[in-house]
Design a protein around this motif. Sequence first.
Motif, mmCIF file in Angstrom:
data_model
loop_
_atom_site.group_PDB
_atom_site.id
_atom_site.type_symbol
_atom_site.label_atom_id
_atom_site.label_comp_id
_atom_site.label_asym_id
_atom_site.label_seq_id
_atom_site.Cartn_x
_atom_site.Cartn_y
_atom_site.Cartn_z
ATOM 1 N N THR A 166 17.266 9.976 -0.120
ATOM 2 C CA THR A 166 17.813 9.115 0.931
ATOM 3 C C THR A 166 17.271 7.703 0.810
ATOM 4 O O THR A 166 18.016 6.718 0.930
ATOM 5 C CB THR A 166 17.489 9.682 2.329
ATOM 6 O OG1 THR A 166 18.052 10.985 2.443
ATOM 7 C CG2 THR A 166 18.068 8.780 3.420
ATOM 8 N N LEU A 167 15.961 7.590 0.569
ATOM 9 C CA LEU A 167 15.360 6.262 0.402
ATOM 10 C C LEU A 167 15.907 5.572 -0.841
ATOM 11 O O LEU A 167 16.077 4.349 -0.853
ATOM 12 C CB LEU A 167 13.835 6.384 0.303
ATOM 13 C CG LEU A 167 13.109 6.735 1.599
ATOM 14 C CD1 LEU A 167 11.618 6.948 1.338
ATOM 15 C CD2 LEU A 167 13.312 5.655 2.643
ATOM 16 N N PHE A 168 16.190 6.349 -1.905
ATOM 17 C CA PHE A 168 16.754 5.762 -3.116
ATOM 18 C C PHE A 168 18.126 5.168 -2.851
ATOM 19 O O PHE A 168 18.402 4.008 -3.185
ATOM 20 C CB PHE A 168 16.844 6.815 -4.223
ATOM 21 C CG PHE A 168 17.662 6.370 -5.414
ATOM 22 C CD1 PHE A 168 17.264 5.291 -6.191
ATOM 23 C CD2 PHE A 168 18.846 7.021 -5.730
ATOM 24 C CE1 PHE A 168 18.019 4.869 -7.279
ATOM 25 C CE2 PHE A 168 19.610 6.612 -6.814
ATOM 26 C CZ PHE A 168 19.191 5.531 -7.590
ATOM 27 N N PHE A 169 19.000 5.958 -2.254
ATOM 28 C CA PHE A 169 20.352 5.467 -1.995
ATOM 29 C C PHE A 169 20.341 4.332 -0.960
ATOM 30 O O PHE A 169 21.184 3.441 -0.997
ATOM 31 C CB PHE A 169 21.255 6.618 -1.549
ATOM 32 C CG PHE A 169 21.603 7.562 -2.656
ATOM 33 C CD1 PHE A 169 22.416 7.141 -3.707
ATOM 34 C CD2 PHE A 169 21.104 8.849 -2.677
ATOM 35 C CE1 PHE A 169 22.735 8.005 -4.747
ATOM 36 C CE2 PHE A 169 21.409 9.717 -3.719
ATOM 37 C CZ PHE A 169 22.227 9.296 -4.755
ATOM 38 N N THR A 170 19.366 4.373 -0.051
ATOM 39 C CA THR A 170 19.200 3.252 0.868
ATOM 40 C C THR A 170 18.845 1.990 0.105
ATOM 41 O O THR A 170 19.365 0.900 0.382
ATOM 42 C CB THR A 170 18.101 3.566 1.902
ATOM 43 O OG1 THR A 170 18.468 4.716 2.653
ATOM 44 C CG2 THR A 170 17.902 2.385 2.848
ATOM 45 N N SER A 171 17.947 2.126 -0.877
ATOM 46 C CA SER A 171 17.573 0.972 -1.709
ATOM 47 C C SER A 171 18.763 0.465 -2.515
ATOM 48 O O SER A 171 18.924 -0.740 -2.705
ATOM 49 C CB SER A 171 16.432 1.365 -2.666
ATOM 50 O OG SER A 171 15.288 1.764 -1.966
ATOM 51 N N VAL A 172 19.598 1.389 -2.968
ATOM 52 C CA VAL A 172 20.782 0.996 -3.739
ATOM 53 C C VAL A 172 21.717 0.143 -2.897
ATOM 54 O O VAL A 172 22.131 -0.946 -3.311
ATOM 55 C CB VAL A 172 21.538 2.248 -4.258
ATOM 56 C CG1 VAL A 172 22.892 1.844 -4.833
ATOM 57 C CG2 VAL A 172 20.713 2.959 -5.317
ATOM 58 N N VAL A 173 22.034 0.626 -1.714
ATOM 59 C CA VAL A 173 22.977 -0.126 -0.878
ATOM 60 C C VAL A 173 22.358 -1.420 -0.384
ATOM 61 O O VAL A 173 23.044 -2.446 -0.234
ATOM 62 C CB VAL A 173 23.490 0.730 0.304
ATOM 63 C CG1 VAL A 173 24.292 1.908 -0.199
ATOM 64 C CG2 VAL A 173 22.349 1.212 1.196
ATOM 65 N N ALA A 174 21.032 -1.395 -0.126
ATOM 66 C CA ALA A 174 20.363 -2.631 0.295
ATOM 67 C C ALA A 174 20.384 -3.660 -0.825
ATOM 68 O O ALA A 174 20.547 -4.861 -0.581
ATOM 69 C CB ALA A 174 18.931 -2.330 0.719
ATOM 70 N N THR A 175 20.243 -3.198 -2.060
ATOM 71 C CA THR A 175 20.286 -4.108 -3.207
ATOM 72 C C THR A 175 21.678 -4.687 -3.383
ATOM 73 O O THR A 175 21.840 -5.853 -3.756
ATOM 74 C CB THR A 175 19.859 -3.371 -4.493
ATOM 75 O OG1 THR A 175 18.509 -2.922 -4.335
ATOM 76 C CG2 THR A 175 19.945 -4.287 -5.702
ATOM 77 N N ILE A 176 22.689 -3.891 -3.093
ATOM 78 C CA ILE A 176 24.065 -4.375 -3.222
ATOM 79 C C ILE A 176 24.301 -5.560 -2.291
ATOM 80 O O ILE A 176 24.880 -6.575 -2.674
ATOM 81 C CB ILE A 176 25.077 -3.245 -2.936
ATOM 82 C CG1 ILE A 176 25.026 -2.203 -4.062
ATOM 83 C CG2 ILE A 176 26.490 -3.810 -2.798
ATOM 84 C CD1 ILE A 176 25.893 -0.980 -3.805
ATOM 85 N N TYR A 177 23.811 -5.456 -1.043
ATOM 86 C CA TYR A 177 24.096 -6.549 -0.110
ATOM 87 C C TYR A 177 23.065 -7.675 -0.165
ATOM 88 O O TYR A 177 23.359 -8.799 0.219
ATOM 89 C CB TYR A 177 24.255 -6.026 1.319
ATOM 90 C CG TYR A 177 22.992 -5.730 2.089
ATOM 91 C CD1 TYR A 177 22.210 -6.756 2.599
ATOM 92 C CD2 TYR A 177 22.605 -4.427 2.373
ATOM 93 C CE1 TYR A 177 21.068 -6.489 3.336
ATOM 94 C CE2 TYR A 177 21.471 -4.150 3.109
ATOM 95 C CZ TYR A 177 20.707 -5.186 3.592
ATOM 96 O OH TYR A 177 19.592 -4.915 4.326
ATOM 97 N N ALA A 178 21.840 -7.380 -0.644
ATOM 98 C CA ALA A 178 20.802 -8.417 -0.631
ATOM 99 C C ALA A 178 20.430 -8.911 -2.020
ATOM 100 O O ALA A 178 19.917 -10.023 -2.151
ATOM 101 C CB ALA A 178 19.546 -7.883 0.065
#
Length: 429
Positions: free
Chosen positions: A208-220
């Motif tokens: 969950t933390l990994f995919f959270t980091s993925v989506v956060a990287t996409i927008y930031a």
Amino acid sequence: MASLFSLHVANMLLPLLTVPYVVRIIGPERLGLLNFSQAFVAYFTLLINYGFDMASVRAIAANRDNAEVKNWVFSEVVFGKSLLWVVSTIIFAIISSFVDDFRAHYWLHICTYIGTIGIVFFPVWLYQAMENLGRVALFNTIIKVLVTLTVFIFIQQPDDYVYQNLSLSLSQVIVSFVAFFVAVRRFDIHFSWPTLAQMTKRFRDDSTLFFTSVVATIYAGSNIFLLGMFSTPYNVGIFSAGTRIVGIAQAFVSLALNQAFFPIVANAFGQSEEKGLTIVRTIFFPVTLLMMLVSAGIWLIAPLFISMFYGAKFEEAVLVLRIVALLPITLGLNNLFGVHTMLSLRMDKAFFRISAVGSIVSLSLNALFIQRFGHVGVACSWVITEAFVTTSFYIYLRYKGIEVVKLSYLQEAITFSKSRLAVLFKQKS
């Protein structure tokens, strides 16, 4: 946090000294290529880190005196990162060899990718969990000194621009190995090969933390990459120049707030929810005031900063810098509401969903703005997305009955800030 900030400012001054020298030699286009390569390799860094860093800090900080927990977390994280580095290297080699846009700058991307070895072995998460971040700041200082010296030596003409990323990568790898062995000795770490069952559980628990980091990287973190893919290296160079000082502010938020503050909050939440919320509510007001001052300062010095460090060729970067000057405020609150509160309360899935929606907002805005407004459009997209995500975190917490912002804590925050400043000045004297 004040001590870390002082060290971090010193760390940032060294690479800034090389900026006027380097950009006047290589120009906006090659600066854009350097930053595009870094943005490209950042995706592999994301894969290698997985979600290990945040999860391991949370696990060790709550069991700091438990040697068994410390050892098995260390073993699983290092082995997991090593395994993911092998996977990443295979993917990197395929993309860089067979995709024309990346094959054209193959050597540059290799120079940048070498730094991912350091990502595997730099146990910043362990220093963070053990609240021994002074050493991390020291290691970062060493990196900056090495980079500064090599830049002046190796970059003499425009085509030498690749050495900027190579020097950064090599110094990162060297210091990472030093930090790794110091950590093993200082914290009495004993490595043991994890079993397949252990690693399967580790990957599943941290997914969950990994995919959270993925989506956060996409927008930031995808702004430079998308700008490089659908615009020109010149636009990337201008955007990079305009966001450089904000990147320093981001690094401060990461080092001083996340790395210094998160283990304290995690430990407090480990004792009780109310203790954790008390810390977050108390720190809200000084953090918000500090970030507002940082944003105002960036907006005011934008023309001087660009002129002094980048020169007349980068004049268009002033507007970019003034737009993204709002980011320190949203980034500070984003971390306070999201990382320190939601993740500490184990609201991982909600954190992920909001970040995922933020990614969709970011991609949509970039699709609308890049072709029409170039680097200015990407800057606007970044600010709007961060504001959306921060507001969403706050609304979700209110929906769950958790009020992070409470005026009743204002006096306590003032008292807290005065006591911290008194300690700081007493230590300096």
